[in-house]
Design an enzyme around this catalytic site. Structure first.
Site, short mmCIF file in Angstrom:
data_model
loop_
_atom_site.label_atom_id
_atom_site.label_comp_id
_atom_site.label_asym_id
_atom_site.label_seq_id
_atom_site.Cartn_x
_atom_site.Cartn_y
_atom_site.Cartn_z
N GLY A 1 52.81 32.60 -8.61
CA GLY A 1 52.15 33.50 -9.54
C GLY A 1 52.41 34.96 -9.31
CG HIS A 2 55.85 36.69 -7.58
ND1 HIS A 2 55.05 36.95 -6.50
CD2 HIS A 2 56.96 36.15 -7.09
CE1 HIS A 2 55.67 36.57 -5.40
NE2 HIS A 2 56.82 36.06 -5.74
CG ASP B 1 47.31 36.44 -4.47
OD1 ASP B 1 48.17 35.84 -5.13
OD2 ASP B 1 46.32 35.88 -3.96
CD GLN C 1 52.51 30.43 -1.07
OE1 GLN C 1 53.51 30.19 -0.43
NE2 GLN C 1 52.34 29.99 -2.28
CE LYS D 1 54.34 37.38 -1.94
NZ LYS D 1 52.88 37.49 -1.91
P1 GDP Z 1 52.28 38.70 -5.70
O1 GDP Z 1 52.13 37.23 -5.81
O2 GDP Z 1 52.34 39.18 -4.28
O3 GDP Z 1 53.41 39.24 -6.55
O4 GDP Z 1 50.96 39.35 -6.28
P2 GDP Z 1 50.30 39.10 -7.70
O5 GDP Z 1 51.29 39.34 -8.76
O6 GDP Z 1 49.56 37.81 -7.71
O7 GDP Z 1 49.17 40.19 -7.67
C1 GDP Z 1 49.42 41.47 -7.78
C2 GDP Z 1 48.68 41.98 -9.00
O8 GDP Z 1 48.45 43.34 -8.85
C3 GDP Z 1 49.46 41.85 -10.29
O9 GDP Z 1 48.56 41.63 -11.35
C4 GDP Z 1 50.14 43.20 -10.44
O10 GDP Z 1 50.43 43.56 -11.77
C5 GDP Z 1 49.10 44.10 -9.88
N1 GDP Z 1 49.60 45.27 -9.19
C6 GDP Z 1 50.71 45.38 -8.40
N2 GDP Z 1 50.77 46.61 -7.87
C7 GDP Z 1 49.68 47.29 -8.34
C8 GDP Z 1 49.17 48.60 -8.11
O11 GDP Z 1 49.73 49.40 -7.37
N3 GDP Z 1 47.99 48.91 -8.72
C9 GDP Z 1 47.32 48.06 -9.53
N4 GDP Z 1 46.18 48.46 -10.08
N5 GDP Z 1 47.77 46.81 -9.77
C10 GDP Z 1 48.94 46.44 -9.17
#
Ligand code: GDP
Length: 432
Positions: free
Chosen positions: A40-41, A13, A221, A16
């Site tokens: 869940g990106h 999370d 992950q 990515k």
């Molecule tokens: P992933 O699985 O690694 O892609 O991560 P997730 O998508 O589950 O979680 C990342 C969350 O943080 C998402 O809701 C994004 O929209 C949000 N997000 C990503 N970068 C930023 C940031 O720089 N600032 C904020 N406030 N939210 C972010």
């Protein structure tokens, strides 16, 4: 050759999805190398929010091909639903999405197996997502799995499926597996619909590289959830680290030239297991609220804590990170001070690495260093020089403590809320 791996450096999370979405235009192919439909990106484009569970976020761009590599496990119905959802939003999918014939299928009764398996563990349960992903990997490693390519022959698939169900029924000792004949037919119908997407993706990727195409390998992950290198047994069932990118796609290490680690400016973790920098107070809740730290697929609240340098350094070593993308810096904006765990305290003295035994890891305590907060908004800043001095000092401190350059800083969820550090690796990779 500029093929790179994008990998989570913490417990997943890390954001990515956003970073892959940003880099995708510079690459011809985005290939996912492990995991299932629990990833869940979340990607935000204008006023639209996409949650991609299985398909690489590169699909949201107008061009380029997306690949689900052999290291992925596929729930046929979930895959088709995601394709339908993307098409309903006007995103072109047909002809741009390929699934490896060597990827493994998630069978319907794997969910029952997972549920019963977790129940039997009692207090030691892992906190899995109950989508049948763990059992799919267990069956794969146990040499009883069914590959996507097998779905191209429905009669053979039906026979294998029945024997797999019967075997599961014995193991479940009377708990009913979710595989009535009707469910079996529904599964077969979905599996057969995968056919137009299925190719030998290992060959496709290597041929593409031969032709001078650029590939971005995307993990799900994070490093601490890797089945070998993570906080075992509180891990996922696949190889989420950079090495998994090669086994999970068939693109050899000699064809990968860089690894970009994604790290939040703090730390989160979902589910059970050690978390040395966890904040159980108001500051933890503040990070949870401001960072919207709730699982995008499961809705589960994420545990929150300070940035953990031993984790990041371990991740840099295991993945051979050439650059780091630091995300969610803006979430720290309102804090008076920010802390960083620089080492662990153990009964045997300070320790700067990750203990292999979970019992030892549960006992470490963080040694924290404190820095001034910046108490001003960084949200949306896109130039390094516009960062407040204290935020810049925080970023520089993390980079020198981890020993890896920070090539990108994310200051909000939107595409343009990003600083690409001039002269850094990410700036070079993002060039077409
Ligand atoms: P992933 O699985 O690694 O892609 O991560 P997730 O998508 O589950 O979680 C990342 C969350 O943080 C998402 O809701 C994004 O929209 C949000 N997000 C990503 N970068 C930023 C940031 O720089 N600032 C904020 N406030 N939210 C972010």
């Amino acid at each position: 050759m500029k093929n790179i791996v994008v990998v989570g450096t913490q417990w997943g999370d890390e954001g990515k999805g956003k970073v892959v979405d940003l880099l995708a235009p510079a690459f011809d192919i985005v290939a996912r190398y492990q995991g299932g439909h629990n990833a869940g990106h979340t990607v935000i484009v204008g006023d639209r929010k996409f949650i991609l569970r299985l398909i690489p976020s590169g699909i949201l761009r107008d061009t380029g091909t997306c690949v689900l590599g052999n290291g992925v496990v596929v729930d046929a119905q979930a895959f088709l639903d995601e394709v339908d959802g993307l098409e309903a939003l006007g995103i072109e999918v047909q002809g741009r999405l390929l699934v490896s014939n060597r990827a493994h299928l998630i069978l319907p009764h794997y969910r029952s197996v997972e549920r019963v398996s977790e129940e039997r563990r009692g207090d030691d349960r892992v906190g899995t997502t109950m989508r049948g992903i763990g059992p799919a990997y267990e069956q794969k490693t146990g040499r009883r799995g069914i590959r996507v390519g097998d779905a191209l022959n429905p009669e053979r698939l039906r026979a294998t499926l029945k024997s797999s169900r019967d075997e599961a029924a014995t193991w479940l000792e009377g708990s009913e597996p979710e595989l009535s004949d009707a469910a079996l037919d529904a599964f077969l119908e979905a599996a057969v619909k995968l056919a137009p997407f299925v190719v030998d993706t290992g060959r496709f990727l290597n041929d593409a590289v031969d032709d001078g195409k650029r590939v971005l390998l995307e993990g799900a992950q994070g490093t601490m959830l890797d089945v070998d290198h993570g906080s075992y047994p509180f891990v996922t069932s696949s190889s989420s680290t950079a090495g998994g990118a090669c086994t999970g796609t068939g693109l050899p290490p000699t064809r990968v030239s860089g690894a970009l680690g994604i790290a939040k400016a703090y730390t989160t973790r979902v589910g059970a297991g050690p978390f040395p920098t966890e904040l159980l107070d108001d500051r933890g809740r503040h990070l949870q609220d401001r960072g919207q730290e709730f699982g995008s697929v499961t809705g589960r609240p994420r545990r929150t804590g300070w940035f953990d340098v031993p984790v990041a350094r371990y991740s840099a070593r295991i993945n051979g990170l050439t650059s780091l993308a630091l995300t969610k810096l803006d979430v720290l904006d309102e804090l008076d001070s920010v802390s960083v765990c620089v080492e662990y305290r153990t009964a045997d003295g300070p320790c700067d690495s990750i203990p292999s035994s979970i019992k030892d890891y549960e006992r470490v305590e963080p040694i924290l260093e404190h820095m001034d907060g910046w108490r001003t908004s960084t949200r949306g800043i896109s130039k390094l020089e516009d960062l407040p001095a204290a935020a810049r000092a925080y970023v520089d401190a993390l980079s020198s403590l981890v020993g890896v350059e920070i090539g990108l800083i994310s200051t909000g969820p939107e595409r343009d809320e990003t600083i690409v550090v001039p002269g850094g690796r990410v700036a070079a990779w993002a060039e077409n």
